[in-house]
Design an enzyme around this catalytic site. Sequence first.
Site, PDB file in Angstrom:
ATOM      1  N   ASP A   1      36.442   6.643 -11.980  1.00 23.14           N
ATOM      2  CA  ASP A   1      35.335   5.706 -11.814  1.00 23.14           C
ATOM      3  C   ASP A   1      34.169   6.416 -11.097  1.00 23.14           C
ATOM      4  OD1 ASP A   1      34.328   3.202 -12.222  1.00 23.14           O
ATOM      5  OD2 ASP A   1      35.343   2.245 -10.532  1.00 23.14           O
TER       6      ASP A   1
ATOM      7  N   ALA B   1      32.127  -6.996 -11.163  1.00 29.09           N
ATOM      8  CA  ALA B   1      32.458  -8.369 -11.591  1.00 29.09           C
ATOM      9  C   ALA B   1      33.048  -9.231 -10.475  1.00 29.09           C
ATOM     10  CB  ALA B   1      33.403  -8.325 -12.785  1.00 29.09           C
ATOM     11  N   SER B   2      33.332  -8.647  -9.319  1.00 26.92           N
ATOM     12  CA  SER B   2      33.826  -9.478  -8.206  1.00 26.92           C
ATOM     13  C   SER B   2      32.764 -10.499  -7.831  1.00 26.92           C
ATOM     14  CB  SER B   2      34.133  -8.614  -6.973  1.00 26.92           C
ATOM     15  OG  SER B   2      35.291  -7.860  -7.178  1.00 26.92           O
TER      16      SER B   2
END
Length: 296
Positions: free
Chosen positions: A87, A226-227
């Site tokens: 990531d 997306a949290s």
Amino acid sequence: MMKLPPQSNHYLDTILAYKKEGKAIAHFNISNLDQARAIADVAQELQQPVIIGVSEGEREYIGVKMVRTVIEELNEEYAIPIFLNADHTYTLEKVMEAVEAGYDSVIVDGAKLPYEENVALVRICTDAVRMYEEKTGKRVLVEAELGYIGQSSSLNQSLPEGVSEANLTTVEQAKDFVIRTGIDMFAPAIGNVHGMLVDAEEPKLHIDRLKEIAAAIDIPLVLHGASGNTDEDLRAAIDAGIALVHINTEIRKAFRDGEMNYLEEHPNEVAPYKFGKEGQEEMKKVVRAKMELYAK
Ligand code: G3H
Ligand code: ZN
């Protein structure tokens, strides 16, 4: 003789198959083995493939090669595919370190750079990965981001500096960026933000902008940060073409809360496998809810 890189692979095929069915594959970050196993447990329970991601900091903490070994072992043990993503990676050196260690994909993050510098960094990294593919015959997916959405999976009092509605990815730039960088997957900024606001709602996602980008680009689209977004927004984003959804802060918080609550009740407990288990249980609830939502 030079080996030809395969045109497709199991990872890309899995993403495309999910996308075709209107579903998205879940990507969760880990910082330790407890979290890796919790994610694998839920993926197995739901019989869904999953992507485990490690940022530069996360993989340096566990060990770049150690993460690969852990994921290989999990793939032996579990009956579902678990893919490994490097990531948010900021330099060519770190990109190639992960690629050479055997990661399945890598995200080149030049989102904070001026546009042309972002394009240049991603192009250099994509070319280097393609050379590695030619040499080894192993396909490695390259993803890149356009539009700054913050850099940290943390609990925040306000939106990270530099994140603004004015910086949403435009369709024209998205098209130009994808063509010039030669990437396999694209992460736009559509109102998504890394981390989570402690005392306020997350901004809403711009689903209309996403639809326009999805109509103009034919590689898989990835939703980062997306949290904190509502289930409705996440579902709408998947319906509009998002194929992968990244969650980190929500599972970090759940894991932390699980351990912290247990230790508050058992202040003399020192066995990590006991309080770690509580972290896993809390985290699994979030992982399960997200995976069920994305595959509806
Ligand atoms: O790459 C990681 C994700 O984009 C995580 O974002 O911390 O907002 O869940 P998040
Ligand atoms: Zn991200």
